[in-house]
Design a protein around this motif. Sequence first.
Motif, PDB file in Angstrom:
ATOM      1  N   PHE A  92      39.893  41.536  31.800  1.00  0.00           N
ATOM      2  CA  PHE A  92      38.358  41.148  32.132  1.00  0.00           C
ATOM      3  C   PHE A  92      37.605  42.170  32.417  1.00  0.00           C
ATOM      4  CE2 PHE A  92      35.488  38.662  34.497  1.00  0.00           C
ATOM      5  CZ  PHE A  92      35.113  37.511  33.671  1.00  0.00           C
ATOM      6  N   GLY A  93      38.211  43.297  33.186  1.00  0.00           N
ATOM      7  CA  GLY A  93      37.537  44.506  33.673  1.00  0.00           C
ATOM      8  C   GLY A  93      36.756  45.235  32.343  1.00  0.00           C
ATOM      9  N   GLY A  94      37.614  45.190  31.301  1.00  0.00           N
ATOM     10  CA  GLY A  94      37.105  46.048  30.307  1.00  0.00           C
ATOM     11  C   GLY A  94      36.044  45.176  29.492  1.00  0.00           C
ATOM     12  N   LYS A  95      36.566  44.871  28.180  1.00  0.00           N
ATOM     13  CA  LYS A  95      35.619  44.200  27.438  1.00  0.00           C
ATOM     14  C   LYS A  95      35.899  42.678  27.173  1.00  0.00           C
ATOM     15  CE  LYS A  95      34.922  45.656  23.232  1.00  0.00           C
ATOM     16  NZ  LYS A  95      35.800  46.132  21.923  1.00  0.00           N
ATOM     17  N   GLY A  96      37.032  42.264  28.299  1.00  0.00           N
ATOM     18  CA  GLY A  96      37.550  41.142  28.202  1.00  0.00           C
ATOM     19  C   GLY A  96      36.395  39.987  28.495  1.00  0.00           C
ATOM     20  N   MET A  97      35.389  40.281  29.424  1.00  0.00           N
ATOM     21  CA  MET A  97      34.397  39.252  29.777  1.00  0.00           C
ATOM     22  C   MET A  97      33.506  38.952  28.718  1.00  0.00           C
ATOM     23  SD  MET A  97      31.631  39.204  32.727  1.00  0.00           S
ATOM     24  CE  MET A  97      32.115  40.664  33.581  1.00  0.00           C
ATOM     25  N   SER A  98      32.993  39.804  27.737  1.00  0.00           N
ATOM     26  CA  SER A  98      32.313  39.522  26.934  1.00  0.00           C
ATOM     27  C   SER A  98      32.760  38.808  25.690  1.00  0.00           C
ATOM     28  CB  SER A  98      31.305  40.794  26.170  1.00  0.00           C
ATOM     29  OG  SER A  98      32.342  41.707  26.077  1.00  0.00           O
TER      30      SER A  98
END
Lengths: 105, 487
Positions: free
Chosen positions: B325-331
Amino acid sequence: MISLKAYLFVSMILMVTGLVVMISRKNIVAILLGIELILNSAALNFVAYSKYAANNLDGHIFSLFIIVIAAAEAAVGLAIVIRFFQVKETIHIDEASELREELTR
Amino acid sequence: MTINLLTNLSFYIPEMIAIVTMCSLLFMETAYANNERRRTFVYVTGFIGMLLCLFSLYKNLGIDSQGIFANAVVIDSFSTMMKMTMVIGTLGTFYISHKSIDIYDELKSEYLIMAVGVLVGGMLLASSNNMLTLYLGVETLSILSYVMTSLKRRDHLSSEAGIKYALYGGVTAGIMLFGMSHLYGLFGSIQFPDIIAGIKALEGFNIAVILSLLMFFVGIGYKIACFPFHMWSPDVYQGSPVPVTAFFSIVPKIAGIAVVARVTYSFFGTENMTTQVWNSMIAVIAALTMTVGNLSALNQKSVKRMLAFSSIGHVGLILIGVLTFGGKGMSSILFYTLIYTFMTLVAFFVTTMIVNRTGSDDAIYFRGLAKTHPILGVSMLIALFSLAGLPPFGGFIAKFNIISSAVGQGLYTLSVIAAINSVISLVYYLKLARTMVFDDADGEAKIESYSLASRVYVIGMVIPIIFLGLFWNNIYHLYSSAKIYLN
């Protein structure tokens, strides 16, 4: 004075009783009663912790909400049990076995 | 203090619109339920209410992240975007419910009321910032879902599915509460920020905290139907009316994913033993969820059941996004849920049409659909290819983003498992596609309820799948700018 451990012990017993009722009873209404026991064990925990561990009223508020929601859940659960009884004329959980896997070939 | 809470209401307009819509639908239902012609009016009201809700959510995107109502609820762009996807899903199922004969005519307006109610619960869940709002969200979602499942009165399967859902749901909610109560005892507060601070300060392996967190996860894991708690899902999906099934595979799932993502990201920001345990648990659950879901979907006769297992598989993929989530996970989560919503809506709309004609959702009734009803058949093919993750469509981009975010964080094993699972899923999607294209239809069976509006609807739902597969940059950039509120 009663210690925190005593409260936690009672709530643990309630929780385990609820789970055992869930697993062993075949009557759907009895299973709903088991769910109520589990919810009440959590509510008891909240009140006990509110008094002994945390110095705030969050736990009291939470247990009030649990009581209200448990009532709503029981109402809906019983309504569905009535519907089930109307179509199947039994409230035995083993009769709820029509939904099952059908595989091709 | 009171003034402060009242000014906070201005950030809560979307939810209030949804609640007002639900209440007005309730009043209209009592007045118009038995009048065929005026029921259209109920639908129009629901539609307008949801559009207003979507619009006000869009307006909320610009607001800075903040906690409102004494920090019980957070408004941030991540939750707002998740809520927008949920509203789109609800709007989509409105039309399916209008068309379906699975929902009796006199109950159609009740479906709308309960769908909007579940949406309100989901919105609360997606932006919850303490354990009480989380529990309230879960229960609003669940209690109305039990009713929706057994909406088809006089039907054996529907009432049986309702019983199963209510019993499983009750016991998992109880276990979740038990875990929450111990978390409250351990950290002395039900507010997430206090719990986050407590978890940060932990050292070593604290068995009490970990057990409580596991119990806490049972309730949410049940809502998103991930591996050990997924067995209710195929039964409930098969027993419910088709529009309800479509609704269940969109709104409660997206809300659950939002809350899992928020909890995982905010609770476990620091490197300690508890974080490692939680993260490895999520990783194992993600891998098992994908594999079990896709393998069980392989030989299903009922298409609803197959879609249930396939949605379990998709949840497994999204859980990888939760881990990164901290990296590209959210998008990638945001993008995946949007695409998933459109694909699911198309698949379930076509299934509704088949059920309307034959009364059964058996895969053999899809025979020759592409020949007899070209638009319907081709739309279903596109939805299936996109669900399987084939290149020109949105599903491919969504899967690609998730896997690339996993590779970016060094989760190589999980990415390999995800890729293998895509291949497995291809088998059952293409099997249905083959039935639709190459097999001959039984007679000239025309679908009565397939009108011009249906064609417009299904084409309108397919366009985003293709469009987002080709021009995904803009929306992905919008999603990359999403922020999540901590403390």
